[in-house]
Design an enzyme around this catalytic site. Structure first.
Site, PDB file in Angstrom:
ATOM      1  N   GLY A  51      -6.244  11.610  -1.857  1.00  0.00           N
ATOM      2  CA  GLY A  51      -6.463  11.693  -3.298  1.00  0.00           C
ATOM      3  C   GLY A  51      -7.556  10.753  -3.791  1.00  0.00           C
ATOM      4  O   GLY A  51      -8.313  11.088  -4.701  1.00  0.00           O
ATOM      5  N   ASN A  52      -7.672   9.578  -3.148  1.00  0.00           N
ATOM      6  CA  ASN A  52      -8.627   8.578  -3.628  1.00  0.00           C
ATOM      7  C   ASN A  52     -10.074   9.001  -3.445  1.00  0.00           C
ATOM      8  O   ASN A  52     -10.965   8.505  -4.118  1.00  0.00           O
ATOM      9  CB  ASN A  52      -8.392   7.251  -2.909  1.00  0.00           C
ATOM     10  CG  ASN A  52      -8.803   7.345  -1.461  1.00  0.00           C
ATOM     11  OD1 ASN A  52      -8.220   8.091  -0.701  1.00  0.00           O
ATOM     12  ND2 ASN A  52      -9.821   6.622  -1.089  1.00  0.00           N
ATOM     13  N   LYS A  62       0.997  10.382   7.970  1.00  0.00           N
ATOM     14  CA  LYS A  62      -0.311  10.456   8.642  1.00  0.00           C
ATOM     15  C   LYS A  62      -0.134  10.259  10.146  1.00  0.00           C
ATOM     16  O   LYS A  62      -0.720  10.981  10.958  1.00  0.00           O
ATOM     17  CB  LYS A  62      -1.274   9.401   8.082  1.00  0.00           C
ATOM     18  CG  LYS A  62      -1.551   9.598   6.596  1.00  0.00           C
ATOM     19  CD  LYS A  62      -2.567   8.611   6.072  1.00  0.00           C
ATOM     20  CE  LYS A  62      -2.510   8.469   4.568  1.00  0.00           C
ATOM     21  NZ  LYS A  62      -2.264   9.673   3.791  1.00  0.00           N
ATOM     22  N   LYS A  79      10.060  14.292  -2.866  1.00  0.00           N
ATOM     23  CA  LYS A  79       8.665  14.035  -3.224  1.00  0.00           C
ATOM     24  C   LYS A  79       8.532  13.867  -4.737  1.00  0.00           C
ATOM     25  O   LYS A  79       8.737  14.819  -5.500  1.00  0.00           O
ATOM     26  CB  LYS A  79       7.825  15.213  -2.726  1.00  0.00           C
ATOM     27  CG  LYS A  79       6.396  15.181  -3.136  1.00  0.00           C
ATOM     28  CD  LYS A  79       5.580  14.262  -2.278  1.00  0.00           C
ATOM     29  CE  LYS A  79       4.169  14.121  -2.829  1.00  0.00           C
ATOM     30  NZ  LYS A  79       3.487  12.941  -2.322  1.00  0.00           N
ATOM     31  N   LYS A 139       0.322  16.948   2.707  1.00  0.00           N
ATOM     32  CA  LYS A 139      -1.024  17.396   3.087  1.00  0.00           C
ATOM     33  C   LYS A 139      -1.415  16.922   4.493  1.00  0.00           C
ATOM     34  O   LYS A 139      -2.202  17.571   5.171  1.00  0.00           O
ATOM     35  CB  LYS A 139      -2.063  16.964   2.057  1.00  0.00           C
ATOM     36  CG  LYS A 139      -2.449  15.498   2.076  1.00  0.00           C
ATOM     37  CD  LYS A 139      -3.902  15.307   2.408  1.00  0.00           C
ATOM     38  CE  LYS A 139      -4.329  13.876   2.630  1.00  0.00           C
ATOM     39  NZ  LYS A 139      -3.470  12.765   2.480  1.00  0.00           N
TER      40      LYS A 139
HETATM   41  P1  ADP Z   1      -3.515   9.525   0.534  1.00  0.00           P
HETATM   42  O1  ADP Z   1      -3.689  10.003  -0.861  1.00  0.00           O
HETATM   43  O2  ADP Z   1      -4.811   9.222   1.197  1.00  0.00           O
HETATM   44  O3  ADP Z   1      -2.599  10.367   1.361  1.00  0.00           O
HETATM   45  P2  ADP Z   1      -1.384   7.532   0.531  1.00  0.00           P
HETATM   46  O4  ADP Z   1      -1.194   6.589  -0.621  1.00  0.00           O
HETATM   47  O5  ADP Z   1      -0.401   8.625   0.706  1.00  0.00           O
HETATM   48  O6  ADP Z   1      -2.879   8.065   0.397  1.00  0.00           O
HETATM   49  O7  ADP Z   1      -1.428   6.684   1.893  1.00  0.00           O
HETATM   50  C1  ADP Z   1      -2.272   5.553   2.044  1.00  0.00           C
HETATM   51  C2  ADP Z   1      -1.513   4.271   1.710  1.00  0.00           C
HETATM   52  O8  ADP Z   1      -0.562   3.983   2.747  1.00  0.00           O
HETATM   53  C3  ADP Z   1      -2.334   3.016   1.673  1.00  0.00           C
HETATM   54  O9  ADP Z   1      -2.994   2.845   0.441  1.00  0.00           O
HETATM   55  C4  ADP Z   1      -1.286   1.917   1.920  1.00  0.00           C
HETATM   56  O10 ADP Z   1      -0.882   1.343   0.693  1.00  0.00           O
HETATM   57  C5  ADP Z   1      -0.096   2.666   2.504  1.00  0.00           C
HETATM   58  N1  ADP Z   1       0.469   2.123   3.738  1.00  0.00           N
HETATM   59  C6  ADP Z   1       1.790   2.065   4.014  1.00  0.00           C
HETATM   60  N2  ADP Z   1       2.032   1.534   5.208  1.00  0.00           N
HETATM   61  C7  ADP Z   1       0.817   1.232   5.744  1.00  0.00           C
HETATM   62  C8  ADP Z   1       0.420   0.662   6.988  1.00  0.00           C
HETATM   63  N3  ADP Z   1       1.298   0.277   7.917  1.00  0.00           N
HETATM   64  N4  ADP Z   1      -0.907   0.498   7.218  1.00  0.00           N
HETATM   65  C9  ADP Z   1      -1.821   0.876   6.277  1.00  0.00           C
HETATM   66  N5  ADP Z   1      -1.487   1.428   5.076  1.00  0.00           N
HETATM   67  C10 ADP Z   1      -0.178   1.610   4.811  1.00  0.00           C
HETATM   68 MG    MG Z   2      -0.458  10.765   0.735  1.00  0.00          MG
END
Ligand code: ADP
Ligand code: MG
Length: 316
Positions: A10-11, A280, A128, A218
Site C-alpha cells: 500500500g505504501n 509475506k 481482517k 495480497k
Molecule cells: P504492506 O502494505 O506492504 O503489505 P504491511 O504493513 O502489511 O505492509 O507489512 C509491512 C509491515 O510489517 C512493516 O511496516 C512492519 O511494521 C511490519 N513488521 C512486522 N513484523 C516485522 C518484522 N519481523 N520485520 C519487519 N517488519 C515487520
Molecule cells: Mg499488508
C-alpha cells in the site's frame, strides 16, 4: 518462465499520513515508476500486483457518506473498482517511463478474481480489519443492523469492521494471462494482476462464480500468481527494507540472505507479526516450495539492488 513478480504494498501507492488525494497517488507512483522501469529493463517477464487497503477504505467511506442518495456497493465490487483505479494509475505513470528508457513494453491491467472455498473456516472467524474506526455506539448499531463482525481496537481509535480472509485457491484469469505470456508476449506486456489479492469469489453448485464479502491477503495471492505463471522470482515490496528479527525491539537484526529452513524457523518462533510480515513470509515459503527460485522482501529504494541479490531479505 524466467521472470519476476513484483508485489507493491500500500505504501508504494499512498504515503502513510497523506491526504489520500489522487494527486498524491500519482506523485507516489511517479516516484516508483523509474524503479519498475529498471526492473522491466533487466528482468525477462515482469508481472505486477499491488495492495488496495487504503483505496478500498476510502471507497467504503464514500459509500457510507452517500448512503442516503445511492445504494451502497458490496465489497467485491469495491475491490474491482480499486483494481481499475490502481491499474490505470500504473498504466499512466509507468508507460512514459518505459518510453523514456526505450523499453518496448505496454502495461495491461487484468481485472482478477481469486477463488476461495465457501467452507473455508475463515468465514466463521473474520480477522481482517477494514474501513474506518467507529465509536462504541456506532459499532453497536452496525453489528445489530448490518450484522457486522467488529473488533474493539480502542488503542488505535475505536471499533473496526472485520471481514473474513479466506485462503486463495485459484486465480481465475491465470490461465488466460499465462497463455498470453507463453506466446512470447512477456517481452511486450507488463500485466498488472490480482490487485488487492484479487476479488474473492466462490464457486456455486451451478458452476457460476459469485463475489463474497471478504478480503484475500495480497501477499498470499501474489504467491499464487507467481506459481501459476511459473515465475522464478517474487519480490514483495513494502515500507521496510526487509524482514527483521526482534523487530522494533532492542537487538533488532535485519535479515539479508537466509535459507528457507531458517526463515521457517524464525516464523514458528513468532518473529513476524500476523497480518503484516507473517503473510509475506508465508507467501514466500509457499512460492519456493511450489517451484519458485528467489524470494525477496525489500522496500522501493532497495528494489533494484535486491533484484541483483545485494539488498533486502533474500531466500533461495
Ligand atoms: P504492506 O502494505 O506492504 O503489505 P504491511 O504493513 O502489511 O505492509 O507489512 C509491512 C509491515 O510489517 C512493516 O511496516 C512492519 O511494521 C511490519 N513488521 C512486522 N513484523 C516485522 C518484522 N519481523 N520485520 C519487519 N517488519 C515487520
Ligand atoms: Mg499488508
Amino acid at each position: 518462465m524466467a521472470g519476476t513478480l513484483i508485489a507493491l504494498g500500500g505504501n508504494a501507492l499512498q504515503r502513510a499520513g497523506g491526504s489520500g488525494s489522487w494527486k498524491e497517488a500519482r506523485a507516489s507512483l511517479r516516484a516508483v515508476a523509474p524503479v519498475l522501469a529498471e526492473a522491466a529493463q533487466t528482468s525477462g517477464t515482469l508481472v505486477l500486483t499491488h495492495g488496495n487497503g487504503p483505496q478500498v477504505g476510502a471507497l467504503l467511506r464514500q459509500n457510507e457518506l452517500a448512503a442516503d442518495e445511492l445504494p451502497g456497493l458490496p465489497l467485491d465490487v469495491l475491490g474491482a473498482e480499486t483494481q481499475g483505479q490502481i491499474g490505470y494509475l500504473i498504466q499512466s505513470e509507468l508507460t512514459p517511463m518505459l518510453r523514456r528508457r526505450r523499453v518496448g513494453r505496454s502495461v495491461l491491467t487484468v481485472i482478477s478474481r481469486t477463488e476461495v472455498r465457501a467452507n473455508d473456516p475463515a468465514f466463521l472467524h473474520p480477522t481482517k480489519p477494514i474501513g474506518r474506526y467507529y465509536s462504541e455506539a456506532e459499532s453497536r448499531l452496525l453489528r445489530k443492523k448490518l450484522g457486522w463482525s467488529m473488533v474493539d481496537d480502542r488503542v488505535r481509535g475505536g471499533w473496526r469492521r472485520l471481514v473474513p480472509s479466506p485462503r486463495p485457491v485459484r486465480w481465475l484469469e491465470g490461465p488466460l494471462v499465462r497463455g498470453l505470456l507463453d506466446t512470447g508476449a512477456g517481452g511486450r506486456w507488463i500485466p498488472v494482476v490480482a490487485g488487492g489479492g484479487g476479488i474473492p469469489v466462490v464457486r456455486r453448485p451451478s458452476g457460476a462464480y459469485e463475489g463474497v464479502e471478504a478480503v484475500v491477503d495480497k501477499d498470499l495471492a501474489a504467491a499464487l500468481v507467481a506459481r501459476e505463471l511459473g515465475l522464478e522470482t517474487m519480490a514483495i515490496v513494502t515500507d521496510v527494507p526487509g524482514a527483521a528479527l526482534s523487530f522494533g525491539r532492542s537487538g533488532e537484526r535485519w535479515l539479508g540472505e537466509v535459507s528457507r529452513q531458517e526463515l521457517a524457523n524464525y516464523r514458528s518462533r513468532g518473529e513476524f507479526a500476523e497480518g503484516s510480515m507473517e503473510p509475506k513470509v508465508d507467501a514466500g515459503l509457499a512460492f519456493l516450495s511450489g517451484g519458485g527460485r528467489h524470494f525477496l522482501i525489500c522496500d522501493i529504494p532497495s528494489l533494484p539492488r535486491a533484484l541483483r541479490g545485494e539488498a533486502g531479505t533474500r531466500v533461495g
